[in-house]
Design a protein around this motif. Structure first.
Motif, PDB file in Angstrom:
ATOM      1  N   MET A 248       0.868  -1.013  -0.175  1.00 19.49           N
ATOM      2  CA  MET A 248       0.010   0.056  -0.046  1.00 19.49           C
ATOM      3  C   MET A 248       0.800   1.341  -0.092  1.00 19.49           C
ATOM      4  O   MET A 248       2.018   1.207   0.246  1.00 19.49           O
ATOM      5  N   GLY A 249       0.397   2.301  -0.275  1.00 16.47           N
ATOM      6  CA  GLY A 249       0.974   3.599  -0.195  1.00 16.47           C
ATOM      7  C   GLY A 249      -0.280   4.874  -0.127  1.00 16.47           C
ATOM      8  O   GLY A 249      -1.452   4.451  -0.481  1.00 16.47           O
ATOM      9  N   TYR A 250       0.184   5.777   0.377  1.00 15.57           N
ATOM     10  CA  TYR A 250      -0.864   6.801   0.513  1.00 15.57           C
ATOM     11  C   TYR A 250      -0.332   8.353   0.238  1.00 15.57           C
ATOM     12  O   TYR A 250       0.682   8.529  -0.128  1.00 15.57           O
ATOM     13  N   GLY A 251      -1.292   9.213   0.371  1.00  4.91           N
ATOM     14  CA  GLY A 251      -1.169  10.618   0.105  1.00  4.91           C
ATOM     15  C   GLY A 251      -2.009  11.235   0.849  1.00  4.91           C
ATOM     16  O   GLY A 251      -3.061  10.739   1.166  1.00  4.91           O
ATOM     17  N   VAL A 252      -1.773  12.798   1.284  1.00  2.00           N
ATOM     18  CA  VAL A 252      -2.754  13.365   2.203  1.00  2.00           C
ATOM     19  C   VAL A 252      -2.736  14.983   1.795  1.00  2.00           C
ATOM     20  O   VAL A 252      -1.572  15.456   1.233  1.00  2.00           O
ATOM     21  N   ALA A 253      -3.734  15.456   1.903  1.00  2.00           N
ATOM     22  CA  ALA A 253      -3.935  16.972   1.445  1.00  2.00           C
ATOM     23  C   ALA A 253      -4.699  17.652   2.768  1.00  2.00           C
ATOM     24  O   ALA A 253      -5.552  17.101   2.988  1.00  2.00           O
ATOM     25  N   ARG A 254      -4.167  18.730   3.032  1.00  2.00           N
ATOM     26  CA  ARG A 254      -4.581  19.335   4.476  1.00  2.00           C
ATOM     27  C   ARG A 254      -4.864  20.732   4.058  1.00  2.00           C
ATOM     28  O   ARG A 254      -3.992  21.602   3.268  1.00  2.00           O
ATOM     29  N   GLU A 421     -16.380   9.349  -8.832  1.00  2.00           N
ATOM     30  CA  GLU A 421     -16.845   8.503  -9.996  1.00  2.00           C
ATOM     31  C   GLU A 421     -16.409   8.930 -11.418  1.00  2.00           C
ATOM     32  O   GLU A 421     -15.788   8.486 -12.343  1.00  2.00           O
ATOM     33  N   SER A 422     -16.260  10.251 -11.423  1.00  2.00           N
ATOM     34  CA  SER A 422     -15.698  10.928 -12.616  1.00  2.00           C
ATOM     35  C   SER A 422     -14.431  11.416 -12.577  1.00  2.00           C
ATOM     36  O   SER A 422     -13.582  11.725 -13.536  1.00  2.00           O
ATOM     37  N   MET A 423     -13.447  11.295 -11.456  1.00  2.00           N
ATOM     38  CA  MET A 423     -12.169  11.567 -11.211  1.00  2.00           C
ATOM     39  C   MET A 423     -11.450  10.715 -11.663  1.00  2.00           C
ATOM     40  O   MET A 423     -11.552   9.418 -11.457  1.00  2.00           O
ATOM     41  N   PRO A 424     -10.263  11.026 -12.476  1.00  2.00           N
ATOM     42  CA  PRO A 424      -9.340   9.941 -12.862  1.00  2.00           C
ATOM     43  C   PRO A 424      -8.401   9.236 -11.524  1.00  2.00           C
ATOM     44  O   PRO A 424      -8.257   9.818 -10.719  1.00  2.00           O
ATOM     45  N   VAL A 425      -8.294   7.901 -11.736  1.00  2.00           N
ATOM     46  CA  VAL A 425      -7.646   7.043 -10.527  1.00  2.00           C
ATOM     47  C   VAL A 425      -6.211   7.224 -10.634  1.00  2.00           C
ATOM     48  O   VAL A 425      -5.946   6.389 -11.564  1.00  2.00           O
ATOM     49  N   LYS A 426      -5.639   7.950 -10.012  1.00  2.00           N
ATOM     50  CA  LYS A 426      -4.163   8.088 -10.251  1.00  2.00           C
ATOM     51  C   LYS A 426      -3.621   7.957  -8.962  1.00  2.00           C
ATOM     52  O   LYS A 426      -4.022   6.990  -8.327  1.00  2.00           O
ATOM     53  N   SER A 427      -2.304   8.457  -8.834  1.00  2.00           N
ATOM     54  CA  SER A 427      -1.623   8.357  -7.349  1.00  2.00           C
ATOM     55  C   SER A 427      -2.538   8.728  -5.998  1.00  2.00           C
ATOM     56  O   SER A 427      -3.162   9.459  -6.222  1.00  2.00           O
ATOM     57  N   PRO A 428      -2.331   8.192  -4.886  1.00  2.00           N
ATOM     58  CA  PRO A 428      -3.011   8.490  -4.018  1.00  2.00           C
ATOM     59  C   PRO A 428      -2.821  10.094  -3.492  1.00  2.00           C
ATOM     60  O   PRO A 428      -3.854  10.840  -3.131  1.00  2.00           O
ATOM     61  N   GLN A 429      -1.655  10.603  -3.640  1.00  2.00           N
ATOM     62  CA  GLN A 429      -1.428  11.939  -3.573  1.00  2.00           C
ATOM     63  C   GLN A 429      -1.985  12.784  -4.473  1.00  2.00           C
ATOM     64  O   GLN A 429      -2.571  13.983  -4.011  1.00  2.00           O
ATOM     65  N   ASP A 430      -2.055  12.448  -5.697  1.00  2.00           N
ATOM     66  CA  ASP A 430      -2.791  13.092  -6.706  1.00  2.00           C
ATOM     67  C   ASP A 430      -4.334  13.527  -6.396  1.00  2.00           C
ATOM     68  O   ASP A 430      -4.938  14.223  -6.408  1.00  2.00           O
ATOM     69  N   MET A 431      -4.963  12.232  -5.912  1.00  2.00           N
ATOM     70  CA  MET A 431      -6.365  12.080  -5.727  1.00  2.00           C
ATOM     71  C   MET A 431      -6.662  13.128  -4.565  1.00  2.00           C
ATOM     72  O   MET A 431      -7.558  13.656  -4.321  1.00  2.00           O
ATOM     73  N   GLU A 433      -5.238  15.532  -3.318  1.00  2.00           N
ATOM     74  CA  GLU A 433      -5.140  17.088  -3.665  1.00  2.00           C
ATOM     75  C   GLU A 433      -6.220  17.399  -4.424  1.00  2.00           C
ATOM     76  O   GLU A 433      -6.937  18.419  -4.463  1.00  2.00           O
ATOM     77  N   ARG A 434      -6.601  16.439  -5.377  1.00  2.00           N
ATOM     78  CA  ARG A 434      -7.903  16.947  -6.554  1.00  2.00           C
ATOM     79  C   ARG A 434      -9.346  17.005  -5.569  1.00  2.00           C
ATOM     80  O   ARG A 434     -10.078  17.932  -5.718  1.00  2.00           O
ATOM     81  N   ILE A 435      -9.317  16.080  -4.553  1.00  2.00           N
ATOM     82  CA  ILE A 435     -10.577  16.108  -3.837  1.00  2.00           C
ATOM     83  C   ILE A 435     -10.703  17.394  -2.961  1.00  2.00           C
ATOM     84  O   ILE A 435     -11.713  17.921  -2.759  1.00  2.00           O
ATOM     85  N   LEU A 436      -9.419  17.609  -1.995  1.00  2.00           N
ATOM     86  CA  LEU A 436      -9.521  19.079  -1.425  1.00  2.00           C
ATOM     87  C   LEU A 436      -9.826  20.365  -2.341  1.00  2.00           C
ATOM     88  O   LEU A 436     -10.551  21.326  -1.776  1.00  2.00           O
ATOM     89  N   ARG A 437      -9.266  20.057  -3.691  1.00  2.00           N
ATOM     90  CA  ARG A 437      -9.636  21.442  -4.677  1.00  2.00           C
ATOM     91  C   ARG A 437     -11.080  21.412  -4.901  1.00  2.00           C
ATOM     92  O   ARG A 437     -11.596  22.614  -4.795  1.00  2.00           O
ATOM     93  N   PHE A 438     -11.340  20.290  -5.111  1.00  3.86           N
ATOM     94  CA  PHE A 438     -13.089  20.240  -5.450  1.00  3.86           C
ATOM     95  C   PHE A 438     -13.953  20.694  -4.096  1.00  3.86           C
ATOM     96  O   PHE A 438     -14.754  21.583  -4.319  1.00  3.86           O
TER      97      PHE A 438
END
Length: 461
Positions: A248-254, A421-431, A433-438
């Motif tokens: 597993m790997g992870y990413g975080v946006a705060r 569901e519409s977001m591209p499934v990429k690296s955890p860090q990229d996802m 950051e995208r969710i926080l921007r949304f």
């Protein structure tokens, strides 16, 4: 070794039964009445009569209410509990018509009931603390039972693989003086090697783990962080653990609340428990330094308990009761916990007051949610276990309520699910950051602390 395991497991079971019996014996009285009783009201009346009435016996108020069929005492107690004091209209009519010291009597009666209420509050605090400790005895009994079952299920496979391991280590200039190889119920294997190098050589435990993996069929092994890091000329026992079928790997946006120096959210992502990844996210009530301290305490307590061997449910209940024992000044925090078994790919999620977790997989986005009060608020809270099988390239998305509340629309979960569901499934860090921007889209400043924690799981090649 098998005999030692059986004996140890039996002793642990006996200890678990003793702790469970102790917890049950004390918890039998947990449902007892914890409000003012008929006896409290009689004692208050008797003391008021002794202080005010003297030899007067005109109204017979105390003696009339000593009778078992008297309902007035219950009315008196309910009136005092609802209003905080007894008024003239709460007293019997005959008493009001005949008593010449009714003001003094009612005043003394209120003081006596007030003292009884204060004593009751201290008694209830003691009983709540006792119940909390007994709950932990019961949880500890369950933990011992689980550990005993694991020991009984562990197979000693040293005889099958021991000579091969010694031969391979000898070829790499190391001598294995003693060895124990165990295989657990989920096929997870663990090794304890008392080993030393020959000559003046020195080797890292990581390199030794790779050699052990070659000796045991080419599987991947590693030396956990809490074991010895080097193999030297001095013999020492080192623990090795077989890597799971998944990684597993992870990413975080705060983002902190506008105007606050620190965020009140805290998270952990830990792989210190063999064969398991622990993800925990906590949102302290409010914002700023105090919220940060509360949420940090929650996630650290959870991590330590899980690494000690507590189950997810037991760890959450223990954290909740420890916070309750802090005292009357409560600063509750939410707790969102996810544990992933790297051998089976099974996710176990538990929540105390936390928002939904989203699983992004091959068949779309799934929500895991369980509404509950924050940690440290209710004593007998029972976390709800949510379990799901994860597959290769799935994503686990955890977030605090500040992220979900900032999403557009009335149905926040549905809006976030539609976006994922519409977001591209990429690296955890990229996802992350995208969710926080949304969530922040269209907002000038963050109105609450916001944290998004995303983890991905992949099958080992």
């Amino acid at each position: 070794m098998a005999d030692v395991n059986v004996y140890t497991a039996r002793r642990l079971n006996e200890m678990a039964q003793s702790l469970g019996l102790l917890a049950r014996s004390c918890m039998d009285a947990a449902g007892q009445e914890r409000g003012l009783t008929r006896e409290d009201a009689l004692a208050a009346m008797q003391m008021a009569g002794a202080m005010v009435c003297g030899d007067c016996s005109k109204c017979n108020l105390y003696r009339d209410n000593e009778k078992e069929d008297s309902y007035y005492l219950y009315y008196l107690l309910r009136a005092f509990e609802q209003k905080g004091h007894v008024e003239y209209e709460d007293m019997p009519r005959f008493f009001l018509e005949t008593c010449r010291n009714k003001e003094d009597y009612v005043g003394q009666l209120n003081r006596n009931l007030g003292r009884a209420t204060m004593n009751l509050e201290w008694k209830n605090r003691f009983l709540e603390s006792r119940d909390t400790v007994m709950v932990q005895f019961r949880e500890l009994a369950l933990i011992l039972e689980e550990f005993a079952a694991q020991m009984e299920a562990a197979k000693d496979i040293t005889g099958l693989r021991g000579e091969v391991v010694k031969r391979v280590f000898r070829a790499n200039h190391m001598v294995v003086e003693n060895m124990l190889l165990l295989e657990y119920g989920n096929h997870h294997r663990e090794a304890y090697l008392t080993v030393r190098t020959t000559g003046n050589r020195c080797m890292t435990a990581k390199e030794a783990a790779e050699i052990l993996g070659h000796a045991l069929g080419g599987t991947e092994w590693y030396a956990p962080r809490d074991t010895r890091a080097l193999v030297t000329r001095q013999a020492a026992t080192i623990r090795f653990s077989e890597a799971g079928s998944y990684r597993m790997g992870y990413g975080v946006a705060r983002l902190g609340k506008q105007g606050e120096p620190v965020s009140g959210d805290n998270y952990i992502y830990s792989g210190n428990t063999p064969g398991q990844i622990v993800m925990s996210l906590s949102d302290g009530m409010g914002s700023g330094e105090l919220a940060f301290q509360e949420s940090e305490q929650v996630v650290e307590l959870t991590r330590q308990l899980l690494e000690t061997g507590f189950s997810s449910r037991a760890a959450l209940k223990m954290v909740n009761t420890i916070l309750l024992l802090h005292g009357t000044q409560q600063h509750p925090a939410t707790l969102d916990l996810a544990c992933v078994d790297l051998y089976t790919g099974v996710l176990e999620a538990m929540k105390l007051g936390a928002v939904a977790t989203f699983i992004v997989g091959r068949d779309g986005v799934e929500l895991l949610e369980a509404g509950e009060v924050p940690a440290g608020v209710v004593n007998q809270v029972e976390p709800l276990l949510l379990s799901r099988k994860l597959w290769d390239d799935d994503r686990i998305v955890m977030m605090t309520d500040g992220v979900l509340d900032a999403c557009p629309g009335e149905d926040k979960e549905a809006g976030m699910k539609e976006y994922m569901e519409s977001m591209p499934v990429k690296s955890p860090q990229d996802m992350a950051e995208r969710i926080l921007r949304f969530a922040c889209y269209g907002s000038i400043a963050a109105r609450d602390d916001m944290t998004v924690l995303v983890a991905g799981i992949w099958k080992r090649g």
